[in-house]
Design a protein around this motif. Structure first.
Motif, PDB file in Angstrom:
ATOM      1  N   TYR A 241       0.837  -1.206   0.000  1.00 41.46           N
ATOM      2  CA  TYR A 241       0.000   0.000   0.000  1.00 41.46           C
ATOM      3  C   TYR A 241       0.866   1.248   0.000  1.00 41.46           C
ATOM      4  CZ  TYR A 241      -3.924  -3.049   1.154  1.00 41.46           C
ATOM      5  OH  TYR A 241      -4.882  -4.026   1.113  1.00 41.46           O
ATOM      6  N   THR A 242       0.433   2.240  -0.767  1.00 43.49           N
ATOM      7  CA  THR A 242       1.050   3.561  -0.757  1.00 43.49           C
ATOM      8  C   THR A 242       0.011   4.581  -0.318  1.00 43.49           C
ATOM      9  OG1 THR A 242       2.551   2.985  -2.563  1.00 43.49           O
ATOM     10  CG2 THR A 242       2.230   5.314  -2.119  1.00 43.49           C
ATOM     11  N   VAL A 243       0.321   5.314   0.730  1.00 45.67           N
ATOM     12  CA  VAL A 243      -0.578   6.332   1.284  1.00 45.67           C
ATOM     13  C   VAL A 243      -0.022   7.696   0.899  1.00 45.67           C
ATOM     14  CG1 VAL A 243      -1.575   7.292   3.399  1.00 45.67           C
ATOM     15  CG2 VAL A 243      -1.165   4.812   3.221  1.00 45.67           C
ATOM     16  N   ILE A 244      -0.829   8.520   0.229  1.00 47.52           N
ATOM     17  CA  ILE A 244      -0.341   9.820  -0.234  1.00 47.52           C
ATOM     18  C   ILE A 244      -1.298  10.947   0.136  1.00 47.52           C
ATOM     19  CG2 ILE A 244       0.920   8.830  -2.182  1.00 47.52           C
ATOM     20  CD1 ILE A 244      -1.350   9.981  -3.982  1.00 47.52           C
ATOM     21  N   ASN A 245      -0.746  12.135   0.217  1.00 45.33           N
ATOM     22  CA  ASN A 245      -1.491  13.347   0.519  1.00 45.33           C
ATOM     23  C   ASN A 245      -2.048  13.930  -0.784  1.00 45.33           C
ATOM     24  OD1 ASN A 245      -2.407  15.864   1.284  1.00 45.33           O
ATOM     25  ND2 ASN A 245      -0.524  16.466   2.347  1.00 45.33           N
ATOM     26  N   ASP A 278     -13.408  12.170  -3.496  1.00 37.96           N
ATOM     27  CA  ASP A 278     -12.557  11.327  -4.331  1.00 37.96           C
ATOM     28  C   ASP A 278     -11.429  10.701  -3.525  1.00 37.96           C
ATOM     29  OD1 ASP A 278     -14.011  11.817  -6.637  1.00 37.96           O
ATOM     30  OD2 ASP A 278     -12.866  13.619  -7.114  1.00 37.96           O
ATOM     31  N   ALA A 279     -11.188  11.260  -2.342  1.00 38.23           N
ATOM     32  CA  ALA A 279     -10.154  10.718  -1.465  1.00 38.23           C
ATOM     33  C   ALA A 279     -10.711   9.535  -0.671  1.00 38.23           C
ATOM     34  CB  ALA A 279      -9.655  11.802  -0.514  1.00 38.23           C
ATOM     35  N   ASP A 280      -9.817   8.642  -0.274  1.00 45.74           N
ATOM     36  CA  ASP A 280     -10.214   7.497   0.537  1.00 45.74           C
ATOM     37  C   ASP A 280     -10.387   7.890   1.999  1.00 45.74           C
ATOM     38  OD1 ASP A 280      -9.818   5.273  -1.561  1.00 45.74           O
ATOM     39  OD2 ASP A 280      -7.902   6.343  -1.584  1.00 45.74           O
ATOM     40  N   ILE A 281      -9.704   8.972   2.390  1.00 46.29           N
ATOM     41  CA  ILE A 281      -9.800   9.498   3.753  1.00 46.29           C
ATOM     42  C   ILE A 281      -9.882  11.010   3.634  1.00 46.29           C
ATOM     43  CG2 ILE A 281      -8.681   9.630   6.015  1.00 46.29           C
ATOM     44  CD1 ILE A 281      -7.135   7.113   5.321  1.00 46.29           C
ATOM     45  N   TYR A 282     -10.864  11.618   4.305  1.00 53.34           N
ATOM     46  CA  TYR A 282     -10.987  13.067   4.214  1.00 53.34           C
ATOM     47  C   TYR A 282     -11.596  13.629   5.497  1.00 53.34           C
ATOM     48  CZ  TYR A 282     -15.868  11.996   2.925  1.00 53.34           C
ATOM     49  OH  TYR A 282     -17.152  11.523   2.908  1.00 53.34           O
ATOM     50  N   ASN A 283     -11.392  14.926   5.668  1.00 52.30           N
ATOM     51  CA  ASN A 283     -11.868  15.628   6.866  1.00 52.30           C
ATOM     52  C   ASN A 283     -13.125  16.420   6.535  1.00 52.30           C
ATOM     53  OD1 ASN A 283     -11.857  16.993   9.434  1.00 52.30           O
ATOM     54  ND2 ASN A 283     -10.951  18.751   8.394  1.00 52.30           N
ATOM     55  N   ARG A 284     -14.114  16.339   7.438  1.00 53.93           N
ATOM     56  CA  ARG A 284     -15.303  17.180   7.307  1.00 53.93           C
ATOM     57  C   ARG A 284     -15.821  17.509   8.701  1.00 53.93           C
ATOM     58  NH1 ARG A 284     -20.492  15.000   4.084  1.00 53.93           N
ATOM     59  NH2 ARG A 284     -20.636  13.719   5.976  1.00 53.93           N
ATOM     60  N   GLY A 285     -15.664  18.771   9.065  1.00 56.24           N
ATOM     61  CA  GLY A 285     -16.221  19.257  10.328  1.00 56.24           C
ATOM     62  C   GLY A 285     -15.715  18.583  11.577  1.00 56.24           C
ATOM     63  N   GLU A 309      -4.158  22.701  10.848  1.00 51.71           N
ATOM     64  CA  GLU A 309      -4.547  22.002   9.624  1.00 51.71           C
ATOM     65  C   GLU A 309      -3.490  20.987   9.202  1.00 51.71           C
ATOM     66  OE1 GLU A 309      -5.519  23.054   4.954  1.00 51.71           O
ATOM     67  OE2 GLU A 309      -5.844  24.589   6.491  1.00 51.71           O
ATOM     68  N   HIS A 310      -2.202  21.341   9.380  1.00 48.44           N
ATOM     69  CA  HIS A 310      -1.146  20.397   8.993  1.00 48.44           C
ATOM     70  C   HIS A 310      -1.207  19.130   9.825  1.00 48.44           C
ATOM     71  CE1 HIS A 310       0.549  22.588  12.384  1.00 48.44           C
ATOM     72  NE2 HIS A 310       1.508  21.701  12.483  1.00 48.44           N
ATOM     73  N   ASN A 311      -1.630  19.255  11.079  1.00 49.01           N
ATOM     74  CA  ASN A 311      -1.735  18.064  11.922  1.00 49.01           C
ATOM     75  C   ASN A 311      -2.975  17.245  11.603  1.00 49.01           C
ATOM     76  OD1 ASN A 311       0.605  17.843  13.538  1.00 49.01           O
ATOM     77  ND2 ASN A 311      -0.055  19.602  14.757  1.00 49.01           N
ATOM     78  N   VAL A 312      -4.029  17.875  11.086  1.00 50.00           N
ATOM     79  CA  VAL A 312      -5.171  17.098  10.593  1.00 50.00           C
ATOM     80  C   VAL A 312      -4.693  16.188   9.467  1.00 50.00           C
ATOM     81  CG1 VAL A 312      -7.400  17.213   9.408  1.00 50.00           C
ATOM     82  CG2 VAL A 312      -6.899  18.804  11.275  1.00 50.00           C
ATOM     83  N   SER A 313      -3.863  16.736   8.596  1.00 47.85           N
ATOM     84  CA  SER A 313      -3.290  15.946   7.509  1.00 47.85           C
ATOM     85  C   SER A 313      -2.440  14.801   8.056  1.00 47.85           C
ATOM     86  CB  SER A 313      -2.448  16.850   6.602  1.00 47.85           C
ATOM     87  OG  SER A 313      -1.928  16.143   5.510  1.00 47.85           O
ATOM     88  N   ASN A 314      -1.595  15.102   9.051  1.00 46.49           N
ATOM     89  CA  ASN A 314      -0.767  14.065   9.666  1.00 46.49           C
ATOM     90  C   ASN A 314      -1.618  12.970  10.300  1.00 46.49           C
ATOM     91  OD1 ASN A 314       1.617  15.377   8.979  1.00 46.49           O
ATOM     92  ND2 ASN A 314       1.743  16.487  10.912  1.00 46.49           N
ATOM     93  N   ILE A 315      -2.695  13.367  10.960  1.00 48.41           N
ATOM     94  CA  ILE A 315      -3.581  12.397  11.614  1.00 48.41           C
ATOM     95  C   ILE A 315      -4.202  11.457  10.588  1.00 48.41           C
ATOM     96  CG2 ILE A 315      -5.813  12.212  12.806  1.00 48.41           C
ATOM     97  CD1 ILE A 315      -4.935  14.714  14.429  1.00 48.41           C
ATOM     98  N   MET A 316      -4.606  11.984   9.447  1.00 46.92           N
ATOM     99  CA  MET A 316      -5.213  11.133   8.424  1.00 46.92           C
ATOM    100  C   MET A 316      -4.227  10.093   7.908  1.00 46.92           C
ATOM    101  SD  MET A 316      -7.790  13.567   6.248  1.00 46.92           S
ATOM    102  CE  MET A 316      -6.607  14.869   5.980  1.00 46.92           C
ATOM    103  N   ALA A 317      -2.960  10.480   7.751  1.00 44.48           N
ATOM    104  CA  ALA A 317      -1.940   9.514   7.336  1.00 44.48           C
ATOM    105  C   ALA A 317      -1.814   8.398   8.365  1.00 44.48           C
ATOM    106  CB  ALA A 317      -0.601  10.228   7.145  1.00 44.48           C
TER     107      ALA A 317
END
Length: 484
Positions: A241-245, A278-285, A309-317
């Motif tokens: 698996y490859t996980v990308i931003n 379109d993303a497999d993981i995304y943030n909403r509210g 916001e940058h840490n929301v991205s890190n959390i999703m990874a």
């Protein structure tokens, strides 16, 4: 595994760079190869503590050479079959150039470790790269796994070399450790320097967090730097698996160029901080929605200790990696809530003399500072500058105008940044300071009560300090002992 060990038994190995990584390589490979030669350009390097467990008779096949001109010595390559290069060693030194001309294989420690690992160990690997956030992400993934009861080793560029986690018994067979029948998972922080010399390394999960300007002085240009980051995924198989931003501009450009998707054979998982279906993981509210391995769900991150916001991205990874190991939502949420933010990464030091003080010494490129400033209003006195790595600082201009009241420039890059800003219309004051001590002193004088004093340098620290940690600790002591 035996075949891998047999590969080394008749090899003469040269280890270039004898810091933490190089010393670990020599300790691990002692007894597995015909001979070991270690070299380092620091004549004052103290190595006896690293090798004190070996008696003289046991060390007769280890030779150590130190000296400021050691990297010029072409004779060191005589009879050498393999070179292991430490991450901090530049590729341009004469010793490496001569080795390349002689077609002597050159591996990173990461590649060597991979050769020594069993197939089961290789299958239980998560490797994380990116310009910013690597250490936070590997540490958080490690905590999520541990709290779920999975044996975990966090290693790599974080300070604990991967090779230190590879255990070999007296018969030169790997010891598979873990909880019961479940092997340990290695969570590996991987830098661009390490990626220069990998060939077969292919983690089960590869995570590419972001790619912004950094280390241009070493990698020559951004295109080469981007290519290096993607090397993490290029050897993966369809079972990996490859996980990308999906929000990262350079990642998207690379994937779009020449239909680059075809070069990635693994399963692609995309995450996005935006409401992107379109993303497999995304943030909403404040909820992270995911669909991973045919499983859908959401995780509330409103109580997460990591902010911004940058840490929301890190959390999703991190969530992507955790779901691939079937960790339940509640366990992930609990770890996110209790996770302690790391030192030197937008670390709140407290309100001192009515000024809110933050240590973000780990921000060693402009993008990291942009992300740090996004957490504040226009209330910041910013300490900026350090060792210039050939980076473009122009991305700072808009956010400086929005967030900064006073700019304190320090270090080797201060003249370059100051010249860039001379022709820019800005509403903040600029102070040139000779030392960090002077910058903190000025900072306390010019920052209004209730406002922010922030160290977020956008640069490496080695012009004035050993590393970013020493710089951050110095800032902490100056701030906490404020007598200005």
């Amino acid at each position: 595994m035996d075949k891998s060990i047999d590969f080394f038994k008749d090899k003469n190995i040269l280890v270039v760079g004898l810091g933490r990584t190089g010393a670990s390589v020599i300790e691990k490979m002692h007894g597995l190869s015909r001979s070991l030669v270690g070299v380092d350009r620091n004549p004052s390097l103290h190595l006896e503590d690293n090798f004190k467990k070996y008696k003289k008779a046991e060390r007769k096949n280890i030779k150590i050479f130190l000296g400021s001109d050691i990297n010029q010595n072409k004779k060191l390559l005589n009879d050498i079959d393999l070179i292991i290069i430490s991450p901090g060693v530049p590729n341009e030194i004469p010793l490496i150039k001569h080795a390349e001309k002689a077609e002597i294989p050159i591996w990173s420690e990461l590649e060597l470790s991979w050769k020594l690992m069993t197939d089961v160990e290789k299958r239980n690997t998560i490797a994380v790269t990116g310009t910013n956030g690597k250490t936070t992400v590997v540490t958080l993934i490690g905590e999520i796994l541990k709290n779920y009861g999975i044996g975990t080793r966090v290693c790599g560029n974080i300070g604990n070399p991967l090779i230190d986690t590879v255990c070999l018994n007296g018969k030169n067979k790997a010891i598979i450790s873990g909880n019961g029948n479940r092997p340990e998972i290695r969570v590996i922080e991987v830098s661009s320097f390490q990626l220069e010399r990998i060939y077969d390394f292919k983690p089960f999960i590869a995570v590419i967090l972001n790619i912004t300007s950094d280390h241009v002085d070493r990698h020559r240009d951004m295109e080469n730097y981007i290519d290096l980051k993607f090397r993490l995924a290029l050897k993966q198989s369809p079972d990996d698996y490859t996980v990308i931003n999906a929000d990262d501009e350079n990642i998207n450009k690379k994937l779009a160029a020449n239909n680059y998707y075809k070069n990635i054979k693994s399963n692609l998982i995309k995450y996005s901080s935006n409401f992107n279906k379109d993303a497999d993981i995304y943030n909403r509210g404040g909820d992270i929605f995911y669909r991973v391995c045919k499983k859908n769900g959401k995780i509330d991150i409103r109580d997460a200790s990591l902010k911004g916001e940058h840490n929301v991205s890190n959390i999703m990874a991190c969530i992507a990696a955790a779901k691939l190991y079937n960790i339940d939502d509640e366990s992930i949420r609990a770890t996110l809530k209790n996770f302690k933010p790391l030192e030197h990464r937008l670390e709140y030091l407290g309100t001192i003399s009515q000024i809110r003080c933050y240590n973000d010494s780990k921000s060693t490129n402009p993008d990291a500072t942009v992300k740090a400033l996004s957490n504040f209003d226009r209330e910041v006195t910013l300490i900026l500058g350090g060792l210039d790595k050939g980076m473009d600082f122009s991305s700072l201009i808009p956010v400086l105008n929005q967030k900064v009241n006073s700019l304190l420039l320090v270090g080797e890059s201060s003249a370059k940044i100051n010249n860039m800003l001379k022709n820019v219309d800005h509403g903040y004051r600029i102070y040139r300071c000779k030392t960090l001590d002077e910058a903190v002193k000025v900072g306390f004088k010019v920052t209004r009560p209730g406002h922010v004093l922030l160290l977020s340098p956008s640069c490496a620290s080695m012009d004035m300090f050993k590393d970013y940690k020493e710089r951050g600790e110095r800032f902490r002591r100056l701030v906490m002992g404020n007598k200005f």
